[in-house]
Design an enzyme around this catalytic site. Structure first.
Site, PDB file in Angstrom:
ATOM      1  N   HIS A   1       0.929  -1.215   0.175  1.00 44.54           N
ATOM      2  CA  HIS A   1      -0.064   0.134  -0.111  1.00 44.54           C
ATOM      3  C   HIS A   1       0.807   1.117  -0.138  1.00 44.54           C
ATOM      4  O   HIS A   1       2.093   1.136  -0.010  1.00 44.54           O
ATOM      5  CB  HIS A   1      -1.021   0.131   1.197  1.00 44.54           C
ATOM      6  CG  HIS A   1      -0.355  -0.099   2.315  1.00 44.54           C
ATOM      7  ND1 HIS A   1       0.380   0.940   2.908  1.00 44.54           N
ATOM      8  CD2 HIS A   1      -0.463  -1.025   3.482  1.00 44.54           C
ATOM      9  CE1 HIS A   1       0.875   0.664   4.423  1.00 44.54           C
ATOM     10  NE2 HIS A   1       0.361  -0.724   4.422  1.00 44.54           N
TER      11      HIS A   1
ATOM     12  N   HIS B   1       3.856   1.674   2.169  1.00 44.47           N
ATOM     13  CA  HIS B   1       5.201   0.887   1.842  1.00 44.47           C
ATOM     14  C   HIS B   1       5.734   1.791   1.148  1.00 44.47           C
ATOM     15  O   HIS B   1       7.184   1.973   0.797  1.00 44.47           O
ATOM     16  CB  HIS B   1       4.918  -0.368   1.262  1.00 44.47           C
ATOM     17  CG  HIS B   1       4.197  -1.271   2.249  1.00 44.47           C
ATOM     18  ND1 HIS B   1       2.707  -1.967   1.966  1.00 44.47           N
ATOM     19  CD2 HIS B   1       4.607  -1.779   3.255  1.00 44.47           C
ATOM     20  CE1 HIS B   1       2.415  -2.531   2.860  1.00 44.47           C
ATOM     21  NE2 HIS B   1       3.484  -2.509   3.730  1.00 44.47           N
TER      22      HIS B   1
ATOM     23  N   CYS C   1      -4.873  -3.587  21.355  1.00 43.73           N
ATOM     24  CA  CYS C   1      -3.672  -3.132  20.773  1.00 43.73           C
ATOM     25  C   CYS C   1      -3.834  -1.869  19.998  1.00 43.73           C
ATOM     26  O   CYS C   1      -4.524  -1.469  19.392  1.00 43.73           O
ATOM     27  CB  CYS C   1      -3.394  -4.174  19.589  1.00 43.73           C
ATOM     28  SG  CYS C   1      -1.839  -3.594  18.484  1.00 43.73           S
TER      29      CYS C   1
ATOM     30  N   HIS D   1      -3.466  -1.889  16.174  1.00 41.65           N
ATOM     31  CA  HIS D   1      -4.601  -2.363  15.432  1.00 41.65           C
ATOM     32  C   HIS D   1      -5.972  -2.421  16.135  1.00 41.65           C
ATOM     33  O   HIS D   1      -7.020  -2.753  15.368  1.00 41.65           O
ATOM     34  CB  HIS D   1      -4.401  -3.997  15.405  1.00 41.65           C
ATOM     35  CG  HIS D   1      -2.963  -4.397  14.425  1.00 41.65           C
ATOM     36  ND1 HIS D   1      -1.640  -4.654  15.064  1.00 41.65           N
ATOM     37  CD2 HIS D   1      -2.946  -4.451  13.173  1.00 41.65           C
ATOM     38  CE1 HIS D   1      -0.887  -4.939  14.060  1.00 41.65           C
ATOM     39  NE2 HIS D   1      -1.618  -4.658  12.938  1.00 41.65           N
TER      40      HIS D   1
ATOM     41  N   LYS E   1      -7.512   5.557   8.192  1.00 42.33           N
ATOM     42  CA  LYS E   1      -6.155   4.886   8.441  1.00 42.33           C
ATOM     43  C   LYS E   1      -6.115   3.841   7.312  1.00 42.33           C
ATOM     44  O   LYS E   1      -7.004   3.125   6.827  1.00 42.33           O
ATOM     45  CB  LYS E   1      -6.157   4.017   9.793  1.00 42.33           C
ATOM     46  CG  LYS E   1      -4.810   3.413  10.204  1.00 42.33           C
ATOM     47  CD  LYS E   1      -4.830   2.857  11.418  1.00 42.33           C
ATOM     48  CE  LYS E   1      -3.683   1.950  11.766  1.00 42.33           C
ATOM     49  NZ  LYS E   1      -3.409   1.333  13.045  1.00 42.33           N
TER      50      LYS E   1
ATOM     51  N   LYS F   1      -6.305  -2.952   5.370  1.00 45.17           N
ATOM     52  CA  LYS F   1      -6.748  -3.810   4.616  1.00 45.17           C
ATOM     53  C   LYS F   1      -8.339  -3.606   5.102  1.00 45.17           C
ATOM     54  O   LYS F   1      -9.302  -3.787   4.455  1.00 45.17           O
ATOM     55  CB  LYS F   1      -6.324  -5.269   4.608  1.00 45.17           C
ATOM     56  CG  LYS F   1      -6.825  -6.078   3.484  1.00 45.17           C
ATOM     57  CD  LYS F   1      -5.937  -7.247   3.475  1.00 45.17           C
ATOM     58  CE  LYS F   1      -6.662  -8.091   2.432  1.00 45.17           C
ATOM     59  NZ  LYS F   1      -7.040  -9.429   3.054  1.00 45.17           N
TER      60      LYS F   1
HETATM   61 ZN   LIG Z   1      -1.199  -5.250  16.932  1.00 44.53          ZN
END
Ligand SMILES: [Zn+2]
Length: 474
Positions: free
Chosen positions: A17, A20, A143, A146, A300, A303
């Site tokens: 993406h 990167h 997290c 995430h 953000k 995926k």
């Molecule tokens: Zn995480």
């Protein structure tokens, strides 16, 4: 000067993406800039194939792991052409025999140094990050990277004596022996190290990893923790485990060893990686350059959010120059930057089409009209550009480097308006010569940033090509 630069190696659980692309382009600019200055350069990138999350993604896709990983790794390698990247080597950690050999050698050397012990561990594991979290590191029980709840895991692992290296790591960071750029990231790492370093687990039960990964030497029940494995790529790609002379040339004997990474993995590079190298008595990286995250249309890049932006598709639509320039000129060193196609188009038109491109087009037209091209170059505007670019890149401030170009263009445009070289005067030769020199410097200095566009500018200046090097983006 010998300069070694790397990117982090991304997981191949999904396609590449825009984030990167940012890291690859930054590292590419550093590599090309040093080559332009006559330094010896090696630029490495690759993929992190051995993560459990790759295994999970392959299963979810119903594809054998090897096939899945190989196909996705190829998509990262294939960014080379659209993004105009100049990497010298690409390491896919599951396919490259140099990698497994090197990881096993590092493991054996750490073991010989007395840095491993076995213990049962209970903790909260984020599969997305492939790391354990302390309860106080979570954001509302989730997290921080995430936003998902980590899994409670209890297993027997090999532990690495990170605590042994706390003082040495702190000194290396404080003294600047290892630079972390920008300052905000350095301060975060320093606070983390000063808070105390706990030993961490560096292996996983082979069963939980689905048998995927590099086996722990002498312990077939365990595979090497994917982060321990991934960090090693910076030296295994140089043949650390196979006795290749490249390791000495590009690691031990390099003047600079620079890692370009994202902010989510600073701890791995500025703490764990240093400890691993200290354990085996090897040179440390000299600089860790940290970029922030991109959002896309305010969201953000993930995926799961369904807004992943394919860099190759963006290049198809807008070209490598516009995408590279946006990544370099518009992305803030600290704090998230939002990508929109409007921003990309505006930036490219302002700086490239109306800026550099227009100046070179104007200059070559004036020179052709007035002197049939027979104008001697006169240093003036733009003489300082190379030094300004050097200084900005010494700070890894890509935005400041691109601004030096627009400042130079503005200076040349002011000269044109003040001296009106289309009117015959005694000064015309000097003014046109100055403009021609400015354009030449711009084209030369632009190569690390926009290799394709710089080539077109140079061809325009030698008269091999006419028409604007940067037509307006619509
Ligand atoms: Zn995480």
């Amino acid at each position: 000067m010998r300069f070694y630069v790397t990117t982090a190696i991304p997981y191949v659980n999904a396609a590449p993406h825009l984030g990167h692309a940012l890291e690859l382009v930054q590292a590419d600019v550093l590599a090309r800039h040093r080559r332009l200055r006559g330094h010896q350069v090696r630029f490495l990138t690759g993929t992190d194939d051995n993560a459990v999350k790759n295994v999970q993604a392959a299963r979810a896709a119903g594809v054998p792991v090897r096939e899945f990983v190989t196909a996705n790794a190829a998509r990262f390698a294939a960014l080379r052409e659209p993004l105009a990247l100049s990497f010298d080597d690409f390491i896919a950690t599951s396919a490259d025999h140099r990698h497994a050999e090197g990881v096993r050698r590092l493991w054996r050397e750490c073991a010989a140094a007395g840095d491993f012990y076995r213990r049962t561990y209970r903790g909260l594991y984020c599969g997305g990050c492939e790391q354990f979290y302390q309860p106080d590191e979570l954001a509302g029980g989730a997290c921080p990277e995430h936003g998902t709840e980590p899994e409670a895991v209890e297993e027997e692992n090999w532990f690495f004596r990170l605590s042994r290296y706390q003082d040495t790591i702190l000194r290396a960071l404080e003294s600047g022996r290892v630079r972390v750029v920008p300052e905000a990231r350095r301060n975060e790492v320093l606070a983390f190290v000063r808070g105390g370093l706990a030993d961490f687990s560096v292996s996983r039960p082979a069963a939980r990893a689905g048998g995927w990964g590099i086996g722990v030497p002498g312990d077939p029940s365990q595979v090497v923790y994917v982060w321990w494995d991934a960090l090693a790529n910076y030296v295994t790609a140089l043949g650390y485990g196979t006795g290749d002379a490249a390791y000495r040339t590009w690691w031990t004997d390099a003047d600079e060893r620079v890692h370009a990474i994202g902010k989510g993995i600073v701890r791995f590079h500025a703490v764990y990686w240093l400890a691993l190298l200290l354990s085996v008595g090897r040179s440390l990286p000299t600089t860790i350059v940290v970029h922030d995250y991109l959002t896309v249309d305010g969201a953000k890049i993930a995926k799961s959010a369904g807004n992943a932006v394919d860099p190759a598709a963006l290049v198809d639509r807008w070209g490598s120059d516009a995408l590279r320039w946006w990544l370099l000129a518009d992305v803030a060193p600290v704090g998230d930057t939002d990508f929109t196609t409007e921003r990309l188009v505006r930036r490219a038109n302002q700086d490239l089409a109306h800026g550099i491109g227009n100046l070179v087009h104007r200059t070559t037209s004036l020179v052709r009209r007035h002197r049939g091209g027979g104008v001697r170059e006169v240093p003036g505007v733009g003489t300082n550009l190379p030094r300004q670019v050097d200084q900005a890149l010494e700070r890894y401030d890509f935005r400041a480097a691109t601004r030096a170009f627009t400042v130079t263009v503005d200076g040349a445009n002011r000269l044109i308006e003040a001296k009106r070289p289309w009117e015959a005067s005694e000064e015309v030769d000097v003014v046109l010569g100055t403009l021609l020199h400015t354009c030449r410097v711009l084209a030369t200095e632009l190569e690390p940033f926009l290799p394709a566009g710089a080539k077109r500018l140079s061809r325009q200046l030698t008269g091999e090509a006419s028409g604007p090097a940067f037509p307006r983006w619509e």
